[in-house]
Structure formats: C-alpha cells, structure tokens
Enzyme design. Sequence first.
Site, PDB file in Angstrom:
ATOM      1  N   HIS A 223       0.874  -1.190   0.000  1.00  4.37           N
ATOM      2  CA  HIS A 223       0.000   0.000   0.000  1.00  4.37           C
ATOM      3  C   HIS A 223       0.904   1.230   0.000  1.00  4.37           C
ATOM      4  O   HIS A 223       1.536   1.545  -1.005  1.00  4.37           O
ATOM      5  CB  HIS A 223      -0.920  -0.097   1.226  1.00  4.37           C
ATOM      6  N   HIS A 262      -2.435  -2.295 -10.257  1.00  2.00           N
ATOM      7  CA  HIS A 262      -3.406  -1.699  -9.324  1.00  2.00           C
ATOM      8  C   HIS A 262      -4.649  -2.566  -9.270  1.00  2.00           C
ATOM      9  O   HIS A 262      -5.049  -3.137 -10.284  1.00  2.00           O
ATOM     10  CB  HIS A 262      -3.777  -0.276  -9.785  1.00  2.00           C
ATOM     11  N   ASP A 313       2.624   5.379  -7.110  1.00  2.00           N
ATOM     12  CA  ASP A 313       3.880   5.265  -6.367  1.00  2.00           C
ATOM     13  C   ASP A 313       5.117   5.269  -7.249  1.00  2.00           C
ATOM     14  O   ASP A 313       6.215   5.468  -6.760  1.00  2.00           O
ATOM     15  CB  ASP A 313       3.866   3.989  -5.518  1.00  2.00           C
TER      16      ASP A 313
HETATM   17  N1  COA Z   1       4.835  -6.660 -10.599  1.00  2.00           N
HETATM   18  C1  COA Z   1       4.779  -7.859 -11.203  1.00  2.00           C
HETATM   19  N2  COA Z   1       3.628  -8.532 -11.403  1.00  2.00           N
HETATM   20  C2  COA Z   1       2.501  -7.953 -10.965  1.00  2.00           C
HETATM   21  C3  COA Z   1       2.490  -6.703 -10.338  1.00  2.00           C
HETATM   22  C4  COA Z   1       3.721  -6.066 -10.166  1.00  2.00           C
HETATM   23  N3  COA Z   1       3.787  -4.864  -9.582  1.00  2.00           N
HETATM   24  N4  COA Z   1       1.221  -6.375 -10.036  1.00  2.00           N
HETATM   25  C5  COA Z   1       0.461  -7.387 -10.440  1.00  2.00           C
HETATM   26  N5  COA Z   1       1.234  -8.329 -11.001  1.00  2.00           N
HETATM   27  C6  COA Z   1       0.803  -9.570 -11.611  1.00  2.00           C
HETATM   28  C7  COA Z   1       0.629 -10.658 -10.558  1.00  2.00           C
HETATM   29  O1  COA Z   1       1.799 -11.391 -10.330  1.00  2.00           O
HETATM   30  C8  COA Z   1      -0.451 -11.473 -11.183  1.00  2.00           C
HETATM   31  O2  COA Z   1       0.123 -12.251 -12.219  1.00  2.00           O
HETATM   32  P1  COA Z   1      -0.305 -13.762 -12.448  1.00  2.00           P
HETATM   33  O3  COA Z   1      -1.777 -13.673 -12.783  1.00  2.00           O
HETATM   34  O4  COA Z   1       0.581 -14.215 -13.541  1.00  2.00           O
HETATM   35  O5  COA Z   1      -0.067 -14.440 -11.129  1.00  2.00           O
HETATM   36  C9  COA Z   1      -1.346 -10.462 -11.869  1.00  2.00           C
HETATM   37  O6  COA Z   1      -0.492  -9.341 -12.150  1.00  2.00           O
HETATM   38  C10 COA Z   1      -2.504  -9.992 -10.995  1.00  2.00           C
HETATM   39  O7  COA Z   1      -1.991  -9.570  -9.755  1.00  2.00           O
HETATM   40  P2  COA Z   1      -2.834  -9.492  -8.433  1.00  2.00           P
HETATM   41  O8  COA Z   1      -1.916  -9.574  -7.256  1.00  2.00           O
HETATM   42  O9  COA Z   1      -3.955 -10.477  -8.471  1.00  2.00           O
HETATM   43  O10 COA Z   1      -3.456  -8.088  -8.525  1.00  2.00           O
HETATM   44  P3  COA Z   1      -3.953  -7.266  -7.291  1.00  2.00           P
HETATM   45  O11 COA Z   1      -5.125  -6.512  -7.750  1.00  2.00           O
HETATM   46  O12 COA Z   1      -4.137  -8.087  -6.090  1.00  2.00           O
HETATM   47  O13 COA Z   1      -2.683  -6.352  -7.023  1.00  2.00           O
HETATM   48  C11 COA Z   1      -1.327  -4.686  -6.250  1.00  2.00           C
HETATM   49  C12 COA Z   1      -2.679  -5.023  -6.835  1.00  2.00           C
HETATM   50  C13 COA Z   1      -1.232  -3.167  -6.166  1.00  2.00           C
HETATM   51  C14 COA Z   1      -1.214  -5.278  -4.834  1.00  2.00           C
HETATM   52  C15 COA Z   1      -0.219  -5.255  -7.146  1.00  2.00           C
HETATM   53  O14 COA Z   1      -0.326  -4.750  -8.442  1.00  2.00           O
HETATM   54  C16 COA Z   1       1.163  -5.012  -6.579  1.00  2.00           C
HETATM   55  O15 COA Z   1       1.633  -5.777  -5.735  1.00  2.00           O
HETATM   56  N6  COA Z   1       1.846  -3.914  -7.040  1.00  2.00           N
HETATM   57  C17 COA Z   1       3.125  -3.572  -6.504  1.00  2.00           C
HETATM   58  C18 COA Z   1       2.952  -2.769  -5.217  1.00  2.00           C
HETATM   59  C19 COA Z   1       2.493  -1.374  -5.498  1.00  2.00           C
HETATM   60  O16 COA Z   1       2.979  -0.709  -6.388  1.00  2.00           O
HETATM   61  N7  COA Z   1       1.546  -0.918  -4.667  1.00  2.00           N
HETATM   62  C20 COA Z   1       1.014   0.417  -4.751  1.00  2.00           C
HETATM   63  C21 COA Z   1      -0.417   0.397  -5.193  1.00  2.00           C
HETATM   64  S1  COA Z   1      -1.021   2.045  -5.456  1.00  2.00           S
END
Ligand code: COA
Length: 377
Positions: A223, A262, A313
Amino acid sequence: MTSPTEEVQRGLQDVVALESRICFIDGKQGRLIYNGYDIRDLASKSNFEEVAYLLWYGRLPTTDQLATLRHHLIELRELPAAMAERIDSMPAGSNPMDILRTAVSELALFEPEETRPGPSSIGGAQRLTAVLPSIVGQFHRRRAGLPRLGTRPDLSHAGYLLYALLDREPTELESRVLDVALVLHADHELNASTFSARVTASTLSDLYSAVTSAVGTLKGPLHGGANERVMELLEEIGTPDRAEEVVKAKLSRHERIMGFGHRVYKVEDPRATILREWSRRIGEAKGDLHYYELLRKVEEVVHHEKGLYPNVDLYSGSVYGLLGIPTDLFTPVFATSRVAGWTAHVLEEYQDLRLIRPSAKYIGPTDLPYVPIKARV
Ligand code: COA
C-alpha cells in the site's frame, strides 16, 4: 437476514461494501473523481487545503470559507508541549510510521474532548490533518539534530511540511510540487487504509482510533510503502541500460515490481500521469533527470514484459527524492495527505453507520474430539 454468499472474493476484490459520495475511481477509463471533480482539474487548479474542505464538506469552499479553514489548520498545527517531548523521547532509529501511529494514538490522551465519535469529529479531523506534518517534522528534526519546530503561520500545509523536513524556506516550485502530490494522495475510495479506518469507525469507536488503524495499514509495502521500494529498485538498477536486465530477472523470480499494477485501475493510474510530468519538471529545475529517465525505461520494460501500467507510487518517490525528503519519510508524507480522506470517510461512516463485519468461509474441521493435554503427541 440474508445468508452469506458461499463464494469467497479473495482480498474483497470487486466487492461493493458501501455507498460513498467522497471518491469515485473509474478503473477502465483511468479517472479519479473527488466529490464530482476530476483529479486532473484539482491537481492543476486547486490546492491541498481546498481539497480537504471538499472531502469533508462535499463542496468547494468560497474564498471566506477557505481562508477560515486555512487559518484554523495553522492554529491547530502546534503539538502539545508534552507530546513534543514524548516524540523526542522515542527511539531515534524507529521506523517513522511506527512513530506516527504511536503519536496519533497518544495524541488522543491529550485531547479527550475530540474523541467522541459522531459529527463533532470534524474538529478531530481538522486537528489531525493540521498536526500530522508537525509529528513527522518533529521526529525528523530531532533525529537530525535540528531545533524544535515553530508554527510558521505564513506557510501552507505543503510548505510547512517541506520547511519542517528541509530546515529551510522551500521555493515556490518545491511547495507547488508537494502540494500537487498531496492533492493526488488525499483520497482513493476504499483503499486498504481507508477501509480499515471505516471498519474501526463502524464499531462506533473514535476518530483517533480509526486514524491509528489507518496509519498501521498504510505502512505495508503493498500500500503506502511501495514508493520507498521503488527508490530501492532505482538504486539497484543504477543506469537506464541496466533496467531491462534487472526487471527481467525480478520477473523471472516472480517478484513484484513496485509502482506497477493496481487493484482498480486497468489502465494508467491518472495520478501517475500527472506525477510523471511533475517528476520531469522538478528534475529539470534541479538539473537532475536521472530518476525520470530511469523510470521511463523501467516503464517501457515492465509494460513490454507484463503489460502492467504504473501506479501513483512509481513517480511519487522520485518527486520526493528530488525535493530532498528522506526515503523513509515517503509513507509518512503520504499520510499527511491521506488523513484528509481517512477522516472524511470516518465522518461519512458516522452519518450512515453500519457495523462492518463480513463472514469467512470456514474450511477447517468441525468434529474433532477434545484430547486431554497429557494424551497429546
Ligand atoms: N509486478 C509484477 N507482477 C505484478 C504486479 C507487479 N507490480 N502487479 C500485479 N502483477 C501480476 C501478478 O503477479 C499477477 O500475475 P499472475 O496472474 O501471472 O499471477 C497479476 O499481475 C494480478 O496480480 P494481483 O496480485 O492479483 O493483482 P492485485 O489486484 O491483487 O494487485 C497490487 C494489486 C497493487 C497489490 C499489485 O499490483 C502489486 O503488488 N503492485 C506492486 C505494489 C504497489 O505498487 N503498490 C502500490 C499500489 S497504489
């Protein structure tokens, strides 16, 4: 009473938990709206104090209303002397988010009249919003061996925060860049920290408890902590020609690239679009486009490899870094803005209160025989 649905929505993804007038995210179009106003307009024409008013009262202020709010926020800036001493006595090597969470919680002890839940919590909302920069600033100044902070009534919320952290007058451009970043971070619908604030408020607990919950939730790297991790990634990459190699290696190890992806946006986060431009502008002004060029390259590689778009971010860290804000204060700086959204949501929760209490699908056994302790192996 309805029976709980059997289908589990992991992470509550796509679950519509409540109605809110505060913030709308159109994840398909890449739009972010606060109370009807597009973030692009607010970022280019408004300022943090005006946006805080909008979030709390649901409308833009008149000139007089804004002047009154500004004046009030400045009056509320000062920490109780005993609280400033408490911050000075906390371990200087602490994680600043731990300090912030503890200080918000402790502040309630000094201000018991602000901790009655209900519409009067607008007083606590303004107090916490005004005082968060003072808490972050006080902690940083103490660990940096700088003198105690004055209230500086001439400075805006953004200007004061910068002054507290940099220990010098911020330039107009520096204050404006931070002000835009604060506008962009002020609210984001039911993000994890806001949700946790609303869950706490929905038990009819007080606003200070709700904001304490929110600060603890914001601390997590998935987050609020992501922009700090972006800076670590940039350190690791070093130069744009190494971006492809480093990013590909991380992806092959199934590591997440911070600043991308996201839960709601399926296209580029509009806040990233705005901050990218400000990252370039502040980089040009400081004669240092290193971060900007590196981030552009990382964006290209991540999009090519995973089809992921940047989130807010990705560029916020580079903006804060160029402003001279220490990396471990990026998340606390985020909190000095999001507190306006948290408190607006808590006030909304009090107006239409319903205990937030979802159900879990039980997947364990139900008929185990109780074994006396001495008979267990
Ligand atoms: N880097 C690499 N792969 C990513 C990714 C990232 N930043 N964000 C999502 N993915 C991939 C996942 O590995 C997953 O791939 P798969 O289907 O092959 O397993 C797919 O995209 C879906 O990811 P998921 O975790 O289900 O999406 P989510 O909606 O739960 O995730 C976040 C949202 C923000 C938690 C996620 O994108 C993330 O961890 N981002 C990095 C942290 C970040 O920047 N946070 C700030 C948010 S404002």
